[in-house]
Write an enzyme that holds these catalytic residues in place. Structure first.
Site, PDB file in Angstrom:
ATOM      1  N   GLY A 266       0.827  -1.194   0.000  1.00 29.53           N
ATOM      2  CA  GLY A 266       0.000   0.000   0.000  1.00 29.53           C
ATOM      3  C   GLY A 266       0.865   1.249   0.000  1.00 29.53           C
ATOM      4  O   GLY A 266       0.693   2.142  -0.822  1.00 29.53           O
ATOM      5  N   MET A 268       4.725   3.109   2.139  1.00 33.87           N
ATOM      6  CA  MET A 268       5.897   2.908   2.999  1.00 33.87           C
ATOM      7  C   MET A 268       6.226   4.188   3.733  1.00 33.87           C
ATOM      8  O   MET A 268       6.261   5.268   3.144  1.00 33.87           O
ATOM      9  CB  MET A 268       7.087   2.454   2.140  1.00 33.87           C
ATOM     10  CG  MET A 268       8.394   2.299   2.902  1.00 33.87           C
ATOM     11  SD  MET A 268       8.335   0.940   4.128  1.00 33.87           S
ATOM     12  CE  MET A 268       9.561   1.537   5.309  1.00 33.87           C
ATOM     13  N   GLU A 269       6.539   4.010   5.020  1.00 36.85           N
ATOM     14  CA  GLU A 269       6.685   5.140   5.932  1.00 36.85           C
ATOM     15  C   GLU A 269       8.072   5.758   5.941  1.00 36.85           C
ATOM     16  O   GLU A 269       8.569   6.154   6.997  1.00 36.85           O
ATOM     17  CB  GLU A 269       6.330   4.681   7.357  1.00 36.85           C
ATOM     18  CG  GLU A 269       7.320   3.690   8.005  1.00 36.85           C
ATOM     19  CD  GLU A 269       6.987   2.223   7.816  1.00 36.85           C
ATOM     20  OE1 GLU A 269       6.304   1.897   6.833  1.00 36.85           O
ATOM     21  OE2 GLU A 269       7.421   1.408   8.644  1.00 36.85           O
ATOM     22  N   ASN A 270       8.742   5.907   4.785  1.00 35.58           N
ATOM     23  CA  ASN A 270      10.030   6.600   4.766  1.00 35.58           C
ATOM     24  C   ASN A 270       9.876   7.946   5.488  1.00 35.58           C
ATOM     25  O   ASN A 270       8.917   8.666   5.248  1.00 35.58           O
ATOM     26  CB  ASN A 270      10.470   6.845   3.331  1.00 35.58           C
ATOM     27  CG  ASN A 270      10.367   5.594   2.491  1.00 35.58           C
ATOM     28  OD1 ASN A 270      10.902   4.553   2.857  1.00 35.58           O
ATOM     29  ND2 ASN A 270       9.639   5.671   1.397  1.00 35.58           N
ATOM     30  N   HIS A 300      -2.047   5.576   8.496  1.00 34.53           N
ATOM     31  CA  HIS A 300      -1.142   4.513   8.964  1.00 34.53           C
ATOM     32  C   HIS A 300       0.317   4.964   8.804  1.00 34.53           C
ATOM     33  O   HIS A 300       1.109   4.890   9.747  1.00 34.53           O
ATOM     34  CB  HIS A 300      -1.428   3.239   8.151  1.00 34.53           C
ATOM     35  CG  HIS A 300      -0.497   2.089   8.380  1.00 34.53           C
ATOM     36  ND1 HIS A 300      -0.906   0.886   8.905  1.00 34.53           N
ATOM     37  CD2 HIS A 300       0.835   1.949   8.133  1.00 34.53           C
ATOM     38  CE1 HIS A 300       0.132   0.062   8.983  1.00 34.53           C
ATOM     39  NE2 HIS A 300       1.201   0.682   8.506  1.00 34.53           N
ATOM     40  N   GLU A 301       0.644   5.458   7.623  1.00 36.28           N
ATOM     41  CA  GLU A 301       2.038   5.883   7.383  1.00 36.28           C
ATOM     42  C   GLU A 301       2.389   7.064   8.276  1.00 36.28           C
ATOM     43  O   GLU A 301       3.512   7.167   8.781  1.00 36.28           O
ATOM     44  CB  GLU A 301       2.245   6.246   5.909  1.00 36.28           C
ATOM     45  CG  GLU A 301       1.889   5.147   4.915  1.00 36.28           C
ATOM     46  CD  GLU A 301       2.418   3.769   5.266  1.00 36.28           C
ATOM     47  OE1 GLU A 301       3.516   3.683   5.852  1.00 36.28           O
ATOM     48  OE2 GLU A 301       1.726   2.769   4.974  1.00 36.28           O
ATOM     49  N   HIS A 304       3.333   6.066  11.718  1.00 35.19           N
ATOM     50  CA  HIS A 304       4.700   5.523  11.759  1.00 35.19           C
ATOM     51  C   HIS A 304       5.753   6.612  11.954  1.00 35.19           C
ATOM     52  O   HIS A 304       6.870   6.315  12.378  1.00 35.19           O
ATOM     53  CB  HIS A 304       5.039   4.839  10.431  1.00 35.19           C
ATOM     54  CG  HIS A 304       4.654   3.393  10.353  1.00 35.19           C
ATOM     55  ND1 HIS A 304       4.938   2.492  11.339  1.00 35.19           N
ATOM     56  CD2 HIS A 304       4.029   2.684   9.370  1.00 35.19           C
ATOM     57  CE1 HIS A 304       4.500   1.287  10.967  1.00 35.19           C
ATOM     58  NE2 HIS A 304       3.944   1.381   9.779  1.00 35.19           N
ATOM     59  N   GLU A 323       3.824  -2.461  12.990  1.00 30.91           N
ATOM     60  CA  GLU A 323       2.685  -2.476  12.066  1.00 30.91           C
ATOM     61  C   GLU A 323       1.348  -2.490  12.795  1.00 30.91           C
ATOM     62  O   GLU A 323       0.410  -1.809  12.400  1.00 30.91           O
ATOM     63  CB  GLU A 323       2.782  -3.683  11.128  1.00 30.91           C
ATOM     64  CG  GLU A 323       3.964  -3.608  10.176  1.00 30.91           C
ATOM     65  CD  GLU A 323       4.046  -2.287   9.414  1.00 30.91           C
ATOM     66  OE1 GLU A 323       3.037  -1.555   9.339  1.00 30.91           O
ATOM     67  OE2 GLU A 323       5.129  -1.974   8.913  1.00 30.91           O
TER      68      GLU A 323
HETATM   69 ZN   LIG Z   1       3.147   0.095   8.303  1.00 33.55          ZN
END
Ligand SMILES: [Zn+2]
Length: 848
Positions: A266, A268-270, A300-301, A304, A323
């Site tokens: 989906g 990514m939390e860079n 969600h991201e 994080h 997660e």
């Molecule tokens: Zn995640």
């Protein structure tokens, strides 16, 4: 031989030895369309001068390696994706210059050329261990450092990373260099680089702790679909919520969200540089559930940024927590801060079901998995990690109370900011805030696998009142843990044609049998609902009267979350061969037309389709298929113009359409001679219709080519590949198999489209040879295609619809003898379990 593996012990040894001061990474993206140049200067200290360690780097062509000015011979020091570093000093400088290949699997630095306009787009994806495909690293989350990126690229590109994008400095030949400021301390896996001819839009969010620049990026060919006002609104709602809830300012300065092509997950939390799959910018009409999900991904991201990026797990053992927390937090934030106020209902109808399913497969594992090396992380990263973990955190919040949970969290962020922690640190913070001992709770819920089932046991007196009422808790014999559950119990009566809750009790359940004396004397209701409010993670059973009530009229239940629990219970019972597939299909046909939850509307018909195609008795499957097709046609005709129901029923109808009349309907929808008011037959719906016609053998290559000419986008190419794979002839299947399973250079998203379309109901004969093809391929597919594509293939191209005792026996023999690695065998074992489940359900369904 480590290969590309890394063990927890090796990582711990390295972390004890080293402290990393800085990375300076020079990347040249102008070398060719196959490779880029990468120069890393790594400065680090060593606690024991004279000791040895290693750095990580995968698939490199090395030009130069120097350690503290000493030139090292690549042939001697570079082996198995590692650079051996001997004779360390107290202060060290490692310098590595190499070339690395671009990726087409979405792992490392992915390169994509848009077929619409030939523009080039790159993005990195590093979790779990793939930063080492772009620069030289100490690839483990607890060796945090600052990172300075200098990137050479064509001057007309956008170049984005964790630090704010600087103005490019012009070089010769149309090139420029972007010199980024050093980042905050962070782990390698959340560093990022996105570069190419991206479209950029900037906004500023005025937050309680100051301004946060917000960037949104997408491909040029998607600009018209970038609904940036909506995305900015959700982003601002998220920041307002999290900065308050976590009581900690957003830690990474600016916040860019980049919608990128051919993305595996989906998002990514860079840190400050979030990548998301660009299918989230839809070009065609999508139901509300789609937007609800996109909102949950965005939040969600963002969660994080604090939980994961600011405070990071020490090792991947706590990946589940990373997660599960982001997952819990995003639904919580959605309810509290956005228009998606009933997203826990959507969670129950869709996401949570994936957790229940995963937890009942033979591969299930404790939420807190023992990830002793990177290979174990691959095996244990699934919907237990996300959906079950989030459900269990929801139960933890019910157990300690939201206020105490939040207080513990706030302290935790302050204590561990920019550092690493372990689960026990969070638990200690929560224990301190709540005053509750949580060690036992963690043991029950996190260190054991499996799902409990809760059922009511009661007696009723002559006046129809409960003379006793208890909750019986059971567990699968392989996973026998019984747990403590905080649950709601709802008593619903039929009043004026509605099901109305008369009484609600919240209580703790423990052990095999928990008496509920509070409810003795209550009149037996029409519906007794255990786990009302969905506080816990457990399967629930409906007693006979309650089941009769909902089969007759689930739609009389006004509370969407209560309905989701009933949908879930009946679907569970169907999967467990306790409710006939035919009865479940009837329940759905009778009640889905009035379901109001967006996820309920779009997801539940897929459960019914599964019941039709997999769980129904073969002897009368054709009848049930016809009934499902007819029922959907009626629902489609009756649906409100322009509603999500209408769109979902159109898609579901297309998916099942097989009779002459239904096939004629699909043709007529495509050519415009059949219309439903409010239903736009847009490009994506055209592909749904055409793929179904292809699967029926009605539409061939010429029709697919024609459609592709109308839609010459990457999305069109993926849809066309899927439509071809759907065709019921041997040649089409062979070509699809070649592209998706044999060839190693098919791009990840194209491969996924083929895989998802390959196995089709009603094509048993043409698919029969693919049992052996599948098992042969599974022997070495992991090594040939790599993690991403191999797992997609193994999971979704397993011949589930050919369920039979012979298939089970054949798979068992393969499992005994195949040299395939454990990760590959896991998927085969899961497919086998699905087949066994289907056979049991079919047997029950035969008795009607
Ligand atoms: Zn995640």
């Amino acid at each position: 031989m480590p290969g590309t593996n890394l063990t927890r012990d090796e990582a711990a040894t390295r972390a004890a030895l080293l402290s990393v001061e800085s990375y300076t990474i020079d990347l040249d993206l102008t070398v060719s369309d196959k490779v880029f140049a990468s120069t890393t200067v790594l400065r680090f200290t060593c606690a024991e001068p004279g000791a040895s360690t290693f750095a990580d780097l995968v698939d490199a062509s090395l030009h130069e390696v120097t350690l503290n000015g000493r030139t090292l011979d690549p042939a001697e020091v570079y082996r198995d994706s590692r650079l051996t570093l001997d004779g360390l000093e107290a202060d060290n400088e490692l310098r590595v210059h190499c070339e690395l290949p671009y990726s087409h699997t979405g792992e490392g630095l992915h390169r994509f050329v848009d077929p619409v306009d030939d523009r080039v787009y790159l993005y990195s994806q590093f979790e779990v261990p793939d930063a080492r495909r772009v620069y030289t690293t100490f690839e483990q989350p607890d060796l945090k450092s600052t990172f300075t990126f200098n990137v050479t690229a064509p001057e007309h590109w956008k170049v984005v990373s964790n630090s704010p994008s600087p103005a490019p400095e012009a070089l010769a030949d149309g090139k420029a260099v972007w010199r980024f400021e050093p980042t905050k301390p962070m782990s390698t896996y959340i560093t990022a680089l996105v570069a190419g001819e991206y479209h950029e839009v900037q906004h500023t969010y005025a937050g309680k702790h100051g301004d946060i620049p917000l960037g949104h990026y997408c491909r040029q060919s998607l600009v018209e679909f970038l609904d940036v006002d909506e995305l900015v609104k959700l982003t601002e709602q998220g920041f307002a919520f999290f900065e308050e809830a976590f009581d900690f300012p957003y830690p990474f300065g600016k916040y860019d969200q980049l919608y990128v092509p051919e993305y595996n997950m989906g998002a990514m939390e860079n840190a400050g540089c979030v990548t998301l799959r660009d299918e989230y910018l839809p070009r065609s009409r999508q139901p509300r559930s789609f937007y609800e999900f996109r909102c949950s991904v965005i939040l969600h991201e963002m969660a994080h940024m604090w939980f994961g990026d600011l405070v990071t797990m020490k090792w991947w053992d706590d990946l589940w927590l990373n997660e599960s927390f982001a997952e819990w937090a995003c639904y919580h934030a959605e309810v509290e801060a956005t228009e998606y106020t009933d997203s826990w209902t959507g969670f129950a109808n869709a996401r949570k079901q994936t957790g229940y399913r995963q937890d009942q497969l033979p591969s299930t594992h404790p939420i807190a998995a023992d990830n002793h090396d990177l290979q174990a992380v691959e095996v244990n990263f699934d919907m237990i990690t996300y959906a079950k973990g989030a459900s269990v955190l929801k139960q933890l919040v019910a157990w300690v109370g939201l206020e105490d949970f939040q207080a513990g969290l706030r302290q935790y962020f302050k204590d561990f900011a920019y550092g690493n922690s372990e689960f026990k640190d969070l638990l200690a913070a929560l224990e301190k805030a709540s005053g509750r001992e949580l060690g036992g709770w963690a043991q029950e819920w996190l260190q054991t696998a499996g799902v409990n089932t809760l059922a009511a046991e009661f007696e009723v007196d002559a006046e129809g009142r409960y003379s006793s009422l208890a909750v019986r808790q059971t567990a699968h014999p392989d996973w026998p843990t019984l747990r403590r559950h905080r649950i709601g119990v709802g008593l619903y009566d039929e009043v004026d044609g509605r099901l109305v809750r008369r009484h609600y009790l919240e209580t703790d359940v423990e052990g095999e049998l928990t008496e509920l004396p509070e409810l003795v004397g209550q009149q037996q209701p029409a519906l007794l609902l255990l786990n009302d409010s969905d506080l816990t993670y457990a399967k629930i059973r409906l007693d006979e009267r309650s089941l009769a009530t909902v089969v007759d009229g689930l739609s009389k239940l006004d509370d969407s979350l209560a309905r989701a629990l009933v949908w879930g219970a009946t679907w569970d019972m169907t999967r467990d061969a306790e409710m006939r597939a035919s009865d479940f299909v009837a329940l759905v046909l009778r009640n889905i037309g009035t379901e109001t939850d967006s996820w309920g509307v779009s997801r539940i018909p897929t459960y019914a389709a599964q019941a039709v195609n997999h769980f129904s008795a073969p002897a009368h499957r054709n009848d049930l298929r016809a009934e499902w097709e007819r029922g959907l046609r009626e629902l489609l005709g009756a649906a409100e113009a322009g509603s999500d129901h209408q769109l979902t029923f159109a898609r579901s109808y297309a998916a099942i359409a097989h009779s002459d009349a239904a096939v004629a309907d699909l043709e007529a929808l495509l050519d415009g001679s059949l219309t439903f008011e409010g239903l736009a037959v847009d490009q994506d719906l055209r592909w749904v219709l055409l793929t179904s016609l292809a699967a029926s053998g009605v539409a061939g290559d010429d029709r697919i080519d024609e459609e592709l000419a109308r839609d010459h986008t990457i999305s069109g190419q993926e849809h066309a590949a899927a439509a071809r794979a759907a065709r019921p002839d041997a040649e089409a299947k062979a070509a699809a198999w070649e592209a998706a399973v044999t060839k190693t250079d098919t791009p990840n998203e194209t491969q996924r489209s083929i895989i998802l379309s390959f196995q089709r109901p009603g094509q048993d004969e043409v698919l029969a040879p693919y049992v052996e093809h599948y098992l042969t391929a599974a022997d070495d597919i992991w090594e040939r295609l790599g993690t991403q594509r191999a797992s997609t293939a193994l999971e979704f191209i397993f011949p589930r619809q050919l369920a039979s005792a012979e298939l089970l026996a054949r798979v068992d023999a393969w499992l005994e003898s195949s040299p395939a690695n454990p990760a590959a065998k896991r998927y085969v074992r899961e497919g086998r379990a699905d087949v066994a489940r289907a056979l049991a359900a079919q047997e029950l369904d035969a008795r009607r």
